[in-house]
Design a protein around this motif. Structure first.
Motif, PDB file in Angstrom:
ATOM      1  N   TYR A   1      -7.795   8.927  14.393  1.00 37.01           N
ATOM      2  CA  TYR A   1      -8.727   8.177  13.546  1.00 37.01           C
ATOM      3  C   TYR A   1     -10.059   8.891  12.959  1.00 37.01           C
ATOM      4  O   TYR A   1     -11.295   8.633  13.259  1.00 37.01           O
ATOM      5  CB  TYR A   1      -9.196   6.876  14.327  1.00 37.01           C
ATOM      6  N   VAL A   2      -9.761  10.244  12.855  1.00 43.29           N
ATOM      7  CA  VAL A   2     -10.709  11.194  12.349  1.00 43.29           C
ATOM      8  C   VAL A   2     -10.483  11.856  11.179  1.00 43.29           C
ATOM      9  O   VAL A   2      -9.263  11.826  10.889  1.00 43.29           O
ATOM     10  CB  VAL A   2     -11.517  12.234  13.575  1.00 43.29           C
ATOM     11  N   ALA A   3     -11.484  12.490  10.604  1.00 41.86           N
ATOM     12  CA  ALA A   3     -11.009  13.139   9.239  1.00 41.86           C
ATOM     13  C   ALA A   3     -10.302  14.447   9.728  1.00 41.86           C
ATOM     14  O   ALA A   3     -10.450  14.992  10.545  1.00 41.86           O
ATOM     15  CB  ALA A   3     -12.408  13.582   8.533  1.00 41.86           C
ATOM     16  N   GLN A   4      -9.430  14.951   8.453  1.00 44.67           N
ATOM     17  CA  GLN A   4      -8.630  16.048   8.937  1.00 44.67           C
ATOM     18  C   GLN A   4      -9.891  17.265   9.075  1.00 44.67           C
ATOM     19  O   GLN A   4      -9.231  18.120   9.755  1.00 44.67           O
ATOM     20  CB  GLN A   4      -7.878  16.213   7.680  1.00 44.67           C
ATOM     21  N   THR A   5     -10.929  17.087   8.383  1.00 43.99           N
ATOM     22  CA  THR A   5     -11.791  18.315   8.667  1.00 43.99           C
ATOM     23  C   THR A   5     -12.457  18.477  10.054  1.00 43.99           C
ATOM     24  O   THR A   5     -12.591  19.549  10.383  1.00 43.99           O
ATOM     25  CB  THR A   5     -12.827  18.056   7.697  1.00 43.99           C
ATOM     26  N   SER A   6     -12.579  17.286  10.755  1.00 42.16           N
ATOM     27  CA  SER A   6     -12.977  17.491  11.902  1.00 42.16           C
ATOM     28  C   SER A   6     -11.588  18.065  12.811  1.00 42.16           C
ATOM     29  O   SER A   6     -12.287  18.747  13.932  1.00 42.16           O
ATOM     30  CB  SER A   6     -13.097  15.996  12.495  1.00 42.16           C
ATOM     31  N   ILE A   7     -10.570  17.683  12.619  1.00 41.22           N
ATOM     32  CA  ILE A   7      -9.620  18.347  13.413  1.00 41.22           C
ATOM     33  C   ILE A   7      -9.344  20.024  13.098  1.00 41.22           C
ATOM     34  O   ILE A   7      -9.553  20.615  14.149  1.00 41.22           O
ATOM     35  CB  ILE A   7      -8.183  18.030  13.127  1.00 41.22           C
ATOM     36  N   SER A   8      -9.710  20.074  11.908  1.00 42.09           N
ATOM     37  CA  SER A   8      -9.577  21.889  11.565  1.00 42.09           C
ATOM     38  C   SER A   8     -10.768  22.402  12.260  1.00 42.09           C
ATOM     39  O   SER A   8     -10.640  23.499  12.595  1.00 42.09           O
ATOM     40  CB  SER A   8      -9.482  21.835   9.923  1.00 42.09           C
ATOM     41  N   GLN A   9     -11.891  21.885  12.091  1.00 40.22           N
ATOM     42  CA  GLN A   9     -13.153  22.397  12.738  1.00 40.22           C
ATOM     43  C   GLN A   9     -12.890  22.566  14.198  1.00 40.22           C
ATOM     44  O   GLN A   9     -13.311  23.727  14.621  1.00 40.22           O
ATOM     45  CB  GLN A   9     -14.486  21.688  12.675  1.00 40.22           C
ATOM     46  N   GLN A  10     -12.352  21.614  14.838  1.00 40.92           N
ATOM     47  CA  GLN A  10     -12.383  21.765  16.330  1.00 40.92           C
ATOM     48  C   GLN A  10     -11.351  22.929  16.709  1.00 40.92           C
ATOM     49  O   GLN A  10     -11.440  23.543  17.653  1.00 40.92           O
ATOM     50  CB  GLN A  10     -11.912  20.504  16.944  1.00 40.92           C
ATOM     51  N   ILE A  11     -10.222  23.024  15.895  1.00 47.42           N
ATOM     52  CA  ILE A  11      -9.181  24.191  16.073  1.00 47.42           C
ATOM     53  C   ILE A  11      -9.645  25.399  15.908  1.00 47.42           C
ATOM     54  O   ILE A  11      -9.680  26.402  16.694  1.00 47.42           O
ATOM     55  CB  ILE A  11      -7.840  23.937  15.287  1.00 47.42           C
ATOM     56  N   LYS A  12     -10.661  25.615  14.708  1.00 45.24           N
ATOM     57  CA  LYS A  12     -11.346  26.869  14.448  1.00 45.24           C
ATOM     58  C   LYS A  12     -12.290  27.314  15.544  1.00 45.24           C
ATOM     59  O   LYS A  12     -12.420  28.356  16.078  1.00 45.24           O
ATOM     60  CB  LYS A  12     -12.115  26.692  13.219  1.00 45.24           C
ATOM     61  N   GLU A  13     -12.789  26.349  16.054  1.00 39.92           N
ATOM     62  CA  GLU A  13     -14.067  26.405  17.238  1.00 39.92           C
ATOM     63  C   GLU A  13     -13.111  26.956  18.784  1.00 39.92           C
ATOM     64  O   GLU A  13     -13.637  27.887  19.370  1.00 39.92           O
ATOM     65  CB  GLU A  13     -14.772  25.409  17.607  1.00 39.92           C
ATOM     66  N   LEU A  14     -12.069  26.303  18.579  1.00 41.06           N
ATOM     67  CA  LEU A  14     -11.232  26.885  19.873  1.00 41.06           C
ATOM     68  C   LEU A  14     -10.577  28.104  19.765  1.00 41.06           C
ATOM     69  O   LEU A  14     -10.593  28.909  20.676  1.00 41.06           O
ATOM     70  CB  LEU A  14      -9.872  25.831  19.960  1.00 41.06           C
ATOM     71  N   GLU A  15     -10.451  28.456  18.557  1.00 42.72           N
ATOM     72  CA  GLU A  15      -9.608  30.044  18.258  1.00 42.72           C
ATOM     73  C   GLU A  15     -10.963  30.997  18.230  1.00 42.72           C
ATOM     74  O   GLU A  15     -10.651  31.955  18.879  1.00 42.72           O
ATOM     75  CB  GLU A  15      -9.340  29.797  16.831  1.00 42.72           C
ATOM     76  N   LYS A  16     -11.857  30.502  18.005  1.00 52.52           N
ATOM     77  CA  LYS A  16     -13.262  31.060  18.207  1.00 52.52           C
ATOM     78  C   LYS A  16     -13.763  31.497  19.692  1.00 52.52           C
ATOM     79  O   LYS A  16     -13.984  32.430  20.351  1.00 52.52           O
ATOM     80  CB  LYS A  16     -14.574  30.566  17.477  1.00 52.52           C
ATOM     81  N   ASP A  17     -13.405  30.347  20.370  1.00 53.15           N
ATOM     82  CA  ASP A  17     -13.617  30.451  21.980  1.00 53.15           C
ATOM     83  C   ASP A  17     -12.752  31.621  22.704  1.00 53.15           C
ATOM     84  O   ASP A  17     -13.130  32.171  23.541  1.00 53.15           O
ATOM     85  CB  ASP A  17     -13.358  28.836  22.651  1.00 53.15           C
ATOM     86  N   TYR A  18     -11.548  31.510  22.044  1.00 51.90           N
ATOM     87  CA  TYR A  18     -10.552  32.381  22.701  1.00 51.90           C
ATOM     88  C   TYR A  18     -10.247  33.865  21.971  1.00 51.90           C
ATOM     89  O   TYR A  18      -9.608  34.528  22.333  1.00 51.90           O
ATOM     90  CB  TYR A  18      -9.261  31.906  22.801  1.00 51.90           C
ATOM     91  N   SER A  19     -10.945  33.818  20.605  1.00 43.53           N
ATOM     92  CA  SER A  19     -10.760  34.803  20.104  1.00 43.53           C
ATOM     93  C   SER A  19      -9.577  35.493  19.578  1.00 43.53           C
ATOM     94  O   SER A  19      -9.273  36.702  19.496  1.00 43.53           O
ATOM     95  CB  SER A  19     -11.518  36.258  20.738  1.00 43.53           C
ATOM     96  N   CYS A  20      -8.704  34.348  19.207  1.00 42.95           N
ATOM     97  CA  CYS A  20      -7.614  34.777  18.796  1.00 42.95           C
ATOM     98  C   CYS A  20      -6.987  33.719  17.701  1.00 42.95           C
ATOM     99  O   CYS A  20      -7.458  32.360  17.931  1.00 42.95           O
ATOM    100  CB  CYS A  20      -6.348  34.933  19.722  1.00 42.95           C
ATOM    101  N   MET A  21      -5.851  33.971  17.074  1.00 41.89           N
ATOM    102  CA  MET A  21      -5.344  32.760  16.185  1.00 41.89           C
ATOM    103  C   MET A  21      -4.607  32.041  16.963  1.00 41.89           C
ATOM    104  O   MET A  21      -3.574  32.447  17.630  1.00 41.89           O
ATOM    105  CB  MET A  21      -4.431  33.384  15.075  1.00 41.89           C
TER     106      MET A  21
END
Length: 290
Positions: free
Chosen positions: A27-47
């Protein structure tokens, strides 16, 4: 910083193969999901997610495995702490089918409507939870209470299991199949820990048919089972009319001809517990009974 929210969104994207569906589920916007995944990728420095086909990368597969373990441990913690919640009627259920029955029961009982503690648990937890007083009432499959004289059951619904397959599975073109054909293909099932005594009953019924199930994977939740049905072209099992389309449009249910794999959903409660002593609730349960 890695958070449970990020890991939860990541698990949903992997299992649903879609940022859009993950957003709808939460029940959130798709942009919220995308942003959280991008931050997770930044946390681990990989795709972690291939954006072309929304599948996990090799690093994403590793993260998914560990994230599921973390999610499972958090659920264990929630279950352990559940017994310390406030007063009221403590209720357990195990599947979406159970929820519809809880709605029917408590839409008629005004006494408890503002004082209900409801928890989804694994089937293997139901009997111990009722026996030790953690739960006053459970709605689940009757297989858990065979030969248990301290647990009272009231039948609510019965039916047969159907198979669930991806739209590309060889059996997907049929509206119903023979039981022998089901055993020709590999399966995915919820783990014995999750489905309790139902697993043993399935094995016994298979043995009586002189058929051996080909279980390739065990899943620890419905979403994971649907994911493996799609990704690995496996057969899963769901009660007839189970709303699998609410999880994936690619998966369809197919009836099994003359199947011995049947189920019954019951309301269960301790013989001398709160429910059995409440005349109004007992009346409602009996009226709701099939």
């Amino acid at each position: 910083m890695v958070t449970l929210l990020k890991l939860g969104y990541f698990i949903d994207v992997v299992e649903l193969s879609s940022f859009t569906k993950a957003a709808q589920k939460n029940y959130v916007a798709q942009t919220s999901i995308s942003q959280q995944i991008k931050e997770l990728e930044k946390d681990y420095s990989c795709m972690l997610i291939n954006r072309t086909n929304t599948t996990p990368t090799e690093a994403g597969k590793v993260l998914y495995q560990h994230a599921k373990i973390i999610q499972s441990k958090i659920m264990d913690l929630d279950n352990a702490m559940e017994g310390f919640t406030g007063n009221g009627l403590n209720i357990a259920y195990t599947s979406l089918l159970d929820v519809s029955w809880l709605i029917k029961i408590f839409s008629k009982s005004f006494e408890f409507q503002n004082n209900l503690n409801i928890k989804k648990i694994n089937m293997s937890e139901v009997t111990p939870g009722l026996q030790n007083g953690r739960f006053d009432l459970a709605v689940t499959f009757d297989s858990e209470f065979q030969n248990d004289k301290e647990i009272v059951t009231i039948p609510l619904q019965s039916g047969a299991y159907s198979i669930a397959v991806d739209q590309d599975h060889p059996l997907a073109k049929y509206s119903n199949v023979n039981i022998a054909d089901v055993y020709k293909y590999s399966w995915v099932m919820l783990s014995p820990k999750d489905i309790g005594k139902s697993f043993k009953i399935m094995e016994e019924r298979s043995h009586n048919l002189n058929l051996k199930p080909k279980i390739k994977y065990f899943a620890d939740n419905i979403e994971s089972e649907i994911f493996l049905i799609q990704r690995s072209n496996l057969i899963g099992f769901f009660p007839e009319n189970y709303p699998v389309e609410s999880i994936s449009k690619r998966v369809k249910l197919i009836k099994i001809k003359k199947s011995p794999h049947t189920y019954k959903i019951v309301a269960a409660f301790p013989k001398n517990g709160k429910v059995s002593k409440n005349k109004n609730l007992m009346r409602i349960l009996k009226e709701t009974s099939m």
